[in-house]
Design an enzyme around this catalytic site. Sequence first.
Site, mmCIF file in Angstrom:
data_model
loop_
_atom_site.group_PDB
_atom_site.id
_atom_site.type_symbol
_atom_site.label_atom_id
_atom_site.label_comp_id
_atom_site.label_asym_id
_atom_site.label_seq_id
_atom_site.Cartn_x
_atom_site.Cartn_y
_atom_site.Cartn_z
ATOM 1 N N SER A 104 -8.168 -3.494 -19.003
ATOM 2 C CA SER A 104 -8.101 -4.518 -20.055
ATOM 3 C C SER A 104 -6.720 -4.467 -20.694
ATOM 4 O O SER A 104 -6.393 -3.512 -21.401
ATOM 5 C CB SER A 104 -9.183 -4.269 -21.112
ATOM 6 O OG SER A 104 -10.453 -4.548 -20.581
ATOM 7 N N LYS A 178 -11.657 -11.708 -21.443
ATOM 8 C CA LYS A 178 -12.064 -10.417 -22.013
ATOM 9 C C LYS A 178 -11.775 -10.377 -23.515
ATOM 10 O O LYS A 178 -12.615 -9.963 -24.312
ATOM 11 C CB LYS A 178 -11.344 -9.276 -21.280
ATOM 12 C CG LYS A 178 -11.613 -7.865 -21.838
ATOM 13 C CD LYS A 178 -12.977 -7.328 -21.447
ATOM 14 C CE LYS A 178 -13.385 -6.087 -22.231
ATOM 15 N NZ LYS A 178 -12.824 -4.829 -21.717
ATOM 16 N N LYS A 246 -8.102 -2.834 -31.655
ATOM 17 C CA LYS A 246 -7.127 -2.990 -30.564
ATOM 18 C C LYS A 246 -7.336 -4.343 -29.868
ATOM 19 O O LYS A 246 -6.390 -5.105 -29.646
ATOM 20 C CB LYS A 246 -7.305 -1.840 -29.551
ATOM 21 C CG LYS A 246 -6.167 -1.675 -28.568
ATOM 22 C CD LYS A 246 -6.502 -0.651 -27.479
ATOM 23 C CE LYS A 246 -7.181 -1.310 -26.302
ATOM 24 N NZ LYS A 246 -7.447 -0.425 -25.160
#
Lengths: 303, 303
Positions: A104, A178, A246
């Site tokens: 990711s 994502k 994050k």
Amino acid sequence: MAGSGKDHDGRRIAFLGTGLMGAPMARRLIAAGFSLTVWNRDPGKAEPLTAEGAVRAETPGEAVSGADVVITMLTNAEAVGNVLFERGAAEAMAPGATVVDMSSIAPHFAREHAVSLAERGINHVDAPVSGGVVGAQAGTLAIMAGGDEAVIAALADVFAPMGRVTRVGPSGAGQLAKLANQQIVAVTIGAVAEAMMLIAAGGGSPAAFRDAIRGGFAESRILDLHGKRMVERQFAPGGSSTNQLKDLNAAMETAKVLSLTLPLTAAVHAEFSEFVANGNGEKDHSALLLHLEEKNGRRGEDQ
Amino acid sequence: MAGSGKDHDGRRIAFLGTGLMGAPMARRLIAAGFSLTVWNRDPGKAEPLTAEGAVRAETPGEAVSGADVVITMLTNAEAVGNVLFERGAAEAMAPGATVVDMSSIAPHFAREHAVSLAERGINHVDAPVSGGVVGAQAGTLAIMAGGDEAVIAALADVFAPMGRVTRVGPSGAGQLAKLANQQIVAVTIGAVAEAMMLIAAGGGSPAAFRDAIRGGFAESRILDLHGKRMVERQFAPGGSSTNQLKDLNAAMETAKVLSLTLPLTAAVHAEFSEFVANGNGEKDHSALLLHLEEKNGRRGEDQ
């Protein structure tokens, strides 16, 4: 190299990054009959896979040599760039081979990697996953893919043992999906936490409230799982608030690059930023409820 | 009056407000064997129920006379207050009887009604519902109840034909739960709309994105139903943006009374306020996506 794959046109896979997520994913590929060469920065995490038939390589370059498909499952964009372009993976790959980056990372990094690899005649697909270690073990990951349609289609049997793949768009779109997924998760956690706050402050029972609304329009996996954590005040991660932040940082950065104003994403980003800055990064993201309580000068039962 | 109820201790119910929601709810009570007297401001909406065994009353006072349970299902707090205290319902009720207000009104009005009724020895339960006309017809409403525990428990067989009741807390807590439910709906719509916006702006496919993330942590009824409307760009209501804003206004008002800061609720309230002010009140609440597109100077396919 290990024996040639059974039903996979003899294609060989290199798997770079066999950590918490990568190891079970690699295992499922081996079980599906693929020839796997594995590499991990800490070789101790790659070694156990040799007992199941994988060949362990000493370097990324050695791992990818002769591979048709190179899967990367690494911590962040820096690690992916490092392995591909500094530790020799891209250099050792044959033209026509494909890098499938299942890490990711931010979408623009994925596009940069795609461009750099294209210059060497190497295909690139960004294919981050959702579903966690449990999904990796069960082969039920949601795989969000960005890149060339034909290249992704040709990887169908590679993805199949790991989960369900959906092509979301061109290069970078998998990473974008994502981020958008994580953004929905964060905002929905905020929605449920604020509702719980409202109920508790008004003298109602958050547990009864959650029971009452289950199955209606407010139903969600977040209400189910994270709502339960809020009611039980169990905030051990799960998914840490640091990781949630994050993801939200990356979503906000991407929105900025696209000149997008996203008011709810911005609001929940501000709250998680404060919560983590106050030293709560290791709490589950459902603990955003604690932040709301603190912000409103109200304390829950466990404080 | 109609014949006495079969299995319900001879209890008689007055049903005030037999509109879109009230009529099917009353029908289910009749079918369950209750003796029902019905009243509606527009008598034409009450009259059809007489064919099923209800007695139609000319005034609220006449309807509630001799009733053990008085159910109100009216447009807003003003209508409830009017019927109870100005059109003679409270005055005509016997001490020990119970008002079950299933209308959706602000919690503080519910508490005021409870206090005024208590002065006359009349019980009050606020019991707003979620599930719409379909849920009313099927008897699958989520009923969120606030009030005395014993009083609510004694109403079990009255609620049963209409849906699933959960006591959320004391007087007003049912209304609070309804608001919190609507607030989760609004914020989750915002979450999905912003994700769709991010995907589209980044060159991905919102439809494929939605497919990719179904069943994961981002799964919700909103992603399912309203996400589909966003993908298909079908914005006929459903639930209108005006009604969504009405609920959010009440939620914000309640938060203010409780001195609560709810950042996501405030953010989505601001967006729906703008969207409705721009003349989009009659669009489905999932059309918040259009507002985001407008705000970001981007147009969807259908504009």
